[in-house]
Design an enzyme around this catalytic site. Structure first.
Site, short mmCIF file in Angstrom:
data_model
loop_
_atom_site.label_atom_id
_atom_site.label_comp_id
_atom_site.label_asym_id
_atom_site.label_seq_id
_atom_site.Cartn_x
_atom_site.Cartn_y
_atom_site.Cartn_z
N GLY A 1 0.82 -1.21 0.00
CA GLY A 1 0.00 0.00 0.00
C GLY A 1 0.85 1.25 0.00
O GLY A 1 0.63 2.18 -0.79
N ASP A 2 1.83 1.30 0.89
CA ASP A 2 2.73 2.44 0.95
C ASP A 2 3.47 2.65 -0.36
O ASP A 2 3.59 3.78 -0.85
CB ASP A 2 3.76 2.23 2.07
CG ASP A 2 3.19 2.46 3.45
OD1 ASP A 2 2.90 3.61 3.78
OD2 ASP A 2 3.03 1.48 4.20
N LYS A 3 3.96 1.57 -0.94
CA LYS A 3 4.81 1.71 -2.13
C LYS A 3 4.00 2.07 -3.37
O LYS A 3 4.43 2.90 -4.18
CB LYS A 3 5.61 0.42 -2.33
CG LYS A 3 6.67 0.24 -1.24
CD LYS A 3 7.53 -1.00 -1.44
CE LYS A 3 6.88 -2.25 -0.94
NZ LYS A 3 7.79 -3.41 -0.93
#
Length: 397
Positions: A168-170
């Site tokens: 999700g972050d990436k």
């Protein structure tokens, strides 16, 4: 230092920590921007996560903080605030994942920054859209995987599973880097900045819906939700290892079953017709799992390459820098860091023919560039000493 990349000449203030924001800012740095990482006096918490040779310089931190200069200031201290206020007029972009309400209380909400610099692109990396009821909630990757339906897609509604990666972050980092670039393009046309928000939940929910809506892509639904093919796809065991092989077109499937001596499956499984093939996909993959152990991995690769069938052997993460294609294109490089020694990193993957992305700066130590940045901002030696004595900022070692 020579600037390269299509964003050469752009200055970014990076007020982010951990992964989503720092990775987005690093992408902008890889693409040529001058990125100033504005850190608290204790540093980005990601500095201390994972393995490290020296405290505050973990491998995970260094993986998303190259091509940056570090300025360590306390934004709760009047002196720290004054430093950021002096920097904002010279910046093109401010990226933050500090919760908007908290940043506004510090005096650096969008409206305040816009007054200091009307051309500023103010990019907010948020967990949840700020116009929704979850706006003030904290967000971490697992929270977003759960709330977006991604974990349900990976596992099932009855037993969800997380992707064992901070996807999700990436993913959102790439979305934010693209959004900032688009906003900079518009500024070139209009002369004015704007606020950009990339909320994780909305971004991952949209990302996941592309194939996972399935029959629910229609209103009313014409079939079940989900993408059955992804559930059926599994690594195929060979005689001596594992392989993924994905005959895709009707021609691929026919050639494959002919080559393995099972031509009767062409008609039996209706592989020529894409609709019927999709309906039979579980049976097709079951047959592949039966056939897989009849050859070694290398024998399969030789055959599938000749048939032009998409395939690959599985790379071990412990040997990823030896994966043949990645090794040939020199995807992983060793950089020499003055305090951390030799560090392995993935180079920028995006190619620009006329303005190449590059690793220009090694990941910074906390506050390493504080004095340099203040001098560029017009602070004289007396002002810098006052700031240091006032405890509102710190210099790196």
């Amino acid at each position: 230092m020579t600037q390269t990349g299509p964003l050469s000449g752009i200055r970014v203030l990076d007020l982010t920590s951990v992964l989503f924001g720092p990775y987005a800012a690093q992408i902008l740095g890889d693409w040529g921007a001058d990125v100033i990482k504005v850190e608290p006096l204790t540093g980005d918490a990601w500095r201390y996560t994972g393995q490290f040779r020296n405290r505050g310089m973990s491998g995970q931190f260094m993986a998303v903080n190259r091509n940056k200069r570090s300025l360590a200031i306390d934004l709760k201290h009047p002196d720290g605030k004054s430093v950021l206020q002096r920097l904002i007029p010279s910046a093109d972009v401010l990226v933050t994942n500090i919760r908007p309400a908290a940043l506004a209380r510090l005096g650096f909400g969008y409206e305040s920054c816009e007054q200091l610099n009307p051309r500023l692109i103010y990019a907010a990396a948020t967990g949840f859209g700020q116009d929704g009821p979850w706006a003030k909630r904290p967000a971490f990757d697992e929270v977003i995987q759960a709330a977006s339906g991604l974990a349900s897609s990976i596992g099932s509604d009855e037993e969800p599973e997380f992707v064992p990666s901070l996807v999700g972050d990436k993913i959102c980092a790439f979305a934010l880097a693209g959004a900032v670039s688009a906003a900079l393009f518009r500024r070139e046309q209009t002369g004015t900045g704007q606020m950009v928000e990339v909320p994780m939940l909305e971004t991952i929910a949209g990302f996941n819906s592309i194939e996972m809506f399935g029959g629910a892509a229609f209103e009313p639904p014409i079939g079940p939700i989900g993408y059955k093919r992804m559930k059926e796809r599994r690594p195929v065991r060979t005689k001596d290892g594992w392989l993924t092989m994905l005959p895709y077109s009707g021609e691929n499937w026919c050639a494959f079953f002919e080559a393995v001596g099972r031509p009767e499956l062409i008609e039996e499984l209706c592989v020529k017709d894409p609709v019927l093939r999709s309906q039979n996909i579980d049976k097709i993959y079951a047959c592949m799992n039966e056939i897989g152990p009849t050859r070694t991995t290398s024998q399969w690769e030789e055959l599938l390459l000749r048939l032009d069938v998409p395939h690959t052997a599985f790379a071990r993460i412990s040997e990823i820098d030896q994966q043949p294609h990645l090794k040939a294109v020199e995807m992983f490089t060793i950089i020499d860091h003055p305090s951390e020694g030799k560090v392995r990193q993935a180079r920028p993957s995006t190619r620009f023919s006329e303005s190449p992305a590059a690793i220009r700066r090694v990941p910074p130590r906390l506050g390493e560039h504080s004095r340099e940045i203040l001098e560029e901002a017009g602070f004289d030696e007396r002002e810098i000493e006052v700031l240091l004595n006032g405890k509102g900022m710190a210099l790196g070692s």
